[in-house]
Design an enzyme around this catalytic site. Structure first.
Site, PDB file in Angstrom:
ATOM      1  N   HIS A  16     -21.000 -13.024 -70.419  1.00  0.00           N
ATOM      2  CA  HIS A  16     -20.315 -13.002 -69.121  1.00  0.00           C
ATOM      3  C   HIS A  16     -19.064 -12.128 -69.136  1.00  0.00           C
ATOM      4  CE1 HIS A  16     -22.203 -17.095 -67.775  1.00  0.00           C
ATOM      5  NE2 HIS A  16     -23.052 -16.087 -67.720  1.00  0.00           N
TER       6      HIS A  16
ATOM      7  N   CYS B 196      -7.022   7.432 -61.506  1.00  0.00           N
ATOM      8  CA  CYS B 196      -7.660   7.914 -60.277  1.00  0.00           C
ATOM      9  C   CYS B 196      -7.293   7.118 -59.036  1.00  0.00           C
ATOM     10  CB  CYS B 196      -9.184   7.934 -60.442  1.00  0.00           C
ATOM     11  SG  CYS B 196      -9.940   6.296 -60.501  1.00  0.00           S
TER      12      CYS B 196
END
EC number: 2.3.1.286
Length: 257
Positions: A125, A157
């Site tokens: 997970h 970014c």
């Protein structure tokens, strides 16, 4: 626990490969609330605006309103902050050196197995401390979320950053699934289920597969689960007590030379 413990010691003395499947119960003794998936701190509850927590912590919600998902991620991390791995995690890490092949498959996202020293870990997970950009290849590991903004963005970014965990509705990571399937295909001489309620099929599968192959299986859990009737031995105690008992008895099962 003594007759059952003796049976487990016997299984360990004959095993060359061992798999430990762990769930929330192993980290509960570190003060981590037990939970279902990543959102179980809210199990049976709803978000502030009445939205089910499974929706607030879903992949689709994150794509459309990441700030809402991040709010609950912050809440989860804050509730766990300051907790550290416990003796059970340490013992599983030490056990890697006792067998020819030893793996941990965990559904926990706290990262405790690795910080305790385990190297052969499949955290199916993910790990809530691993962050990654949703657009570029930026990634970083953080100790906690204390200094993160409400909805973090990538320093490269500007896109939204997310923890590298499986949210509701999302598929399991293909590379981790492939690794899990590869190791299960090789098979294990002995399989443990420790502190998991065994709700996910990929968590129960290793135990059931071992049972079909007539390989011994052990469940460590104070309560009964869907696997209880299928395992060879049940230790009805917590993970720390069981692991400490097995480690204390290692002179009876540890392979020499």
């Amino acid at each position: 626990m003594e007759p059952e413990l003796a049976r487990v010691i016997g299984h360990l003395s004959r095993a060359r490969s061992v798999l430990f499947v762990t769930g929330a119960g192993i980290s509960a003794e570190s003060g981590i609330p037990t939970y279902r998936g990543i959102g179980g701190l809210y199990e049976g509850k709803t978000a502030e605006d009445g939205v089910p927590i499974e929706v607030a912590l879903s992949g689709s919600m994150f794509r459309h309103q990441p700030e809402r998902t991040w709010k609950h991620l912050h809440d989860i991390e804050r509730a766990c902050r300051g907790a550290v791995f416990n003796r059970a995690h340490e013992i599983l890490a030490q056990l890697e050196g006792c067998f020819e092949r030893c793996w941990v498959l965990t559904q926990n996202v706290d990262g405790f197995h690795r910080t305790a020293g385990s190297k052969n870990v499949i955290d199916i997970h993910g790990d809530i401390h691993e962050l990654r950009c949703t657009r570029c290849d930026f990634a970083e590991r953080v100790a906690d979320y204390a200094h993160l903004p409400p909805c973090p963005s990538c320093p490269r970014c500007g896109a939204v950053v997310r923890p590298d965990v499986v949210l509701f509705e999302e598929l399991l990571p293909p590379t981790k699934v492939a690794l899990m399937e590869q190791e299960l295909m090789r098979g294990f001489d002995l399989v443990f289920s420790i502190g998991t309620s065994s709700l996910f099929p990929y968590i129960t599968a290793p135990v059931l597969q071992a049972a079909r192959r007539q390989r011994p299986t052990v469940e460590i859990n104070p309560g009964r689960t869907s696997l209880s009737e299928y395992v060879d031995v049940r230790l009805e105690v917590g993970a720390v007590a069981a692991c400490e008992a097995l480690w204390a008895a290692r002179g009876q099962w540890e392979r020499r030379g």
